[in-house]
Design an enzyme around this catalytic site. Sequence first.
Site, PDB file in Angstrom:
ATOM      1  N   GLU A 181      -7.724  -3.024   4.576  1.00  0.00           N
ATOM      2  CA  GLU A 181      -6.716  -4.071   4.376  1.00  0.00           C
ATOM      3  C   GLU A 181      -7.289  -5.456   4.520  1.00  0.00           C
ATOM      4  OE1 GLU A 181      -6.242  -1.393   6.030  1.00  0.00           O
ATOM      5  OE2 GLU A 181      -4.541  -0.424   5.082  1.00  0.00           O
ATOM      6  N   HIS A 224       4.261   3.016  12.079  1.00  0.00           N
ATOM      7  CA  HIS A 224       4.826   2.767  10.764  1.00  0.00           C
ATOM      8  C   HIS A 224       6.173   2.070  10.869  1.00  0.00           C
ATOM      9  CE1 HIS A 224       1.950   5.976  10.032  1.00  0.00           C
ATOM     10  NE2 HIS A 224       1.928   5.601   8.782  1.00  0.00           N
TER      11      HIS A 224
END
Lengths: 406, 477
Positions: free
Chosen positions: A142, A211
């Site tokens: 990322e 998450h």
Amino acid sequence: MAAALQTAAPLRASSNLGANSERFRFGSLLRSPAGRKGSLLVVKSDGRHSVGFNTRLRGGNLIANAVAAKSEASAKSTDSKPGHELLLFEALREGLEEEMDRDPRVCVMGEDVGHYGGSYKVTKGLATKYGDLRVLDTPIAENSFTGMGVGAATMGLRPVVEGMNMGFLLLAFNQISNNCGMLHYTSGGQFTIPIVIRGPGGVGRQLGAEHSQRLESYFQSIPGLQMVACSTPYNAKGLMKAAIRSENPVVLFEHVLLYNLKERIPDEDYICCLEEAEMVRPGEQVTILTYSRMRYHVMQAAKTLVNKGYDPEVIDIRSLKPFDLYTIGNSVKKTHRVLIVEECMRTGGIGASLRAAIIDNFWDYLDAPILCLSSQDVPTPYAGSLEEWTLVQPAQIVAAVEQLCQ
Amino acid sequence: MAIWFLRSRLAHHLGQRIGSLDALKLSSWASSLHPWIPPSLDSSDDRYASKFLRNPMDLYAARRFRSAKAQESVPVVTDGSNQVMDFPGGKVMFVPELRFLAESPGERISCYRILDDDGKTISGSSFQEVSKEIALKMYSDMVTLQIMDTIFYEAQRQGRISFYLTTIGEEAINIASAAALTIDDIVFPQYREPGVLLWRGFTLQEFANQCFGNKLDYGKGRQMPIHYGSNRLNYFTVSSPIATQVPHAVGAAYSLKMDKKHACAVTYFGDGGTSEGDFHAALNFAAVMEVPVIFFCRNNGWAISTPTAEQFRSDGAVIRGQAYGIRSIRVDGNDALAVYSAVHAAREMAIRESRPILVEALTYRVGHHSTSDDSTKYRPVDEIEHWRTARDPVSRYRKWIERNGWWCDDAESELRSNVRKELLHAVQVAERMDKPPLAELFTDVYDQVPSNLREQERLLTELIKQHPGDYPPEVPV
């Protein structure tokens, strides 16, 4: 319906208006049981509240679904109305596609955005249409693909970087904070970074702690960034388009549970202003500020409140950085009571900053301490029942409004 | 020399074939490599060698440690009992022997060099020729860089600027690599590459303005000294965190590829930078996306006080290129001509074949890490002195241009005194100039100044008006 509201509301509202506001500013503090303890309505993880509250809510009768139901009527009956119906993720895709058609410099990069179509299908079909250079599948790093987006943006491209889940963008924090936010400034305006960073965040259905991150609270103090949160298909498409057209780096927060919302949106080209808040339900009595998924919890609570005779004004703040203090201010000046409902954690969340901003600017207009309902400062648990309790539920919102309006 | 040409041709060959596992075509290249076999498993039996050589994927994974010798044949022994299995990524051959790839090859990757220590070109060397004009510009820029470093370093010691970072010992890397690029190639520097800007035309006054942070600084006084940036010269503003610019370069290269421009992205970083996560991911991305970018590693032996022995255990940075599928070369960083040739060739390959190239330049950081560092604390003074004098890239190159009859002592002293005078003047001018006005504190955070920042600006201006004595006078409000 509106007329009934008008008759019920003035009985409470008038006592707070005009010259009496001075008297009631501290009066309400003394009267409410939570007043002395502080202005927080503390929601504990087992559902107990610091204010005397309906224990029926524990476990049993919770409204678990705050996501709007899917299509109600058949397709035939909706054909005659203007616009077209679609789901929120389709609205995002439509916005992205229109911008990619309009400007050849717009490109998408992220994990599985190309052939797979994105983990929530926001980029489905785009790779086939624009080729896999413009809709780029990246390896899993990322920080690096966000950095890549920054580099591409300095060269004139307009990348839309997708984090598969907002929580993973924490790995990109260095590039977002030290580079996206800063390089326009430190280069003396020589290099612009018109990048859009987007992804699903928020608490989903038992997705586990990693998450279920709410990154708006982490990113909000990065100078140079703009943050917006979408909540309906209409504003999702509008905000996506506006974010892509903006010269500043914009972080667009989507919510995992809102992707299947259906709404009818206009056919014509439109954008939503990035710095504007949305008036969801005008009212006279109390201002409820919220964003993203909590909007639906608030609207559910609003139904109950209206039945009980209250008149809440619900504003979806949409712009998390900077706050639309114009709309919020006008509302505060009208109602004098503010409740903030957010999904962030209590400490350092959006609510904390919003509260500070309102106090700084509109202190004189407040008749009661600003209440803020947020999630507890715990990682989101996996167990469904525990997860429900970390989120603000409509019943808590109702109770908070009742407390505010005493 | 021949090795270099051969390697690139073979590597090009390999690059086209690696997906298709055409074992027959690869065997000629394959047969010229000898994977290292641990002594315990080594046997003089040829079968072991041939088993390794037969499968291309095995070879690709095996470490190169010897330079490739052309067409060296090794008998290929067919063995019917070996099986090939289809795994994701390609066919892999099984071997029944328990065998590990060695953690380090016996020999280190060799280093490309043209000039010897005396400034004489090594016989048989191949390099990109430079015209007299370019060669002299290279030399004068290297000298300018040296003098600039000396004067600014002294200025920092005198308290006139707050910070400085020298490039002493790496002048050849800076100038020669810049000379091999064109102005269209966009540069993403770490912080020890002001020479690239110098080559492209950044004036001494502009350097001084940035270091003093005055109103003519392109960065508007917002960054520390040596954090230069110039969009006009395609040199991206320096950002302090290490290796964050490496993925930026990949992104820029991606943009160039999309636009089909005849240019590449170039990024510089040190040996320490190769430990950062961004380095690894960026190299991986560049290889997967096949973008035209040159990764230039300045392996100068030290990352502040961390020597390379404590930074990595691999054979420098060059060996890692192959792990990511990137063509790489090791070059003598103190040899200006070698750096020039290597970057020239790398650029051509990067653009023509749209692929990343890794160049590792071996050199030495003669100066301290920065003005906040005293490197004598962690390394011997005579080591520093040795590299400053005997291994100085500038004097080595000077010997070469003098041999060519292009330079002499008079020209040298004239150049040095002119540059010194110009620099001192630039420093004086920059020092006396006003700082950027207060309004520039709030601009460029966003494209337009938002209301909250305007409010903060108003509050600050009022505060300064009320307490003028507490605020620095040379900042115009």
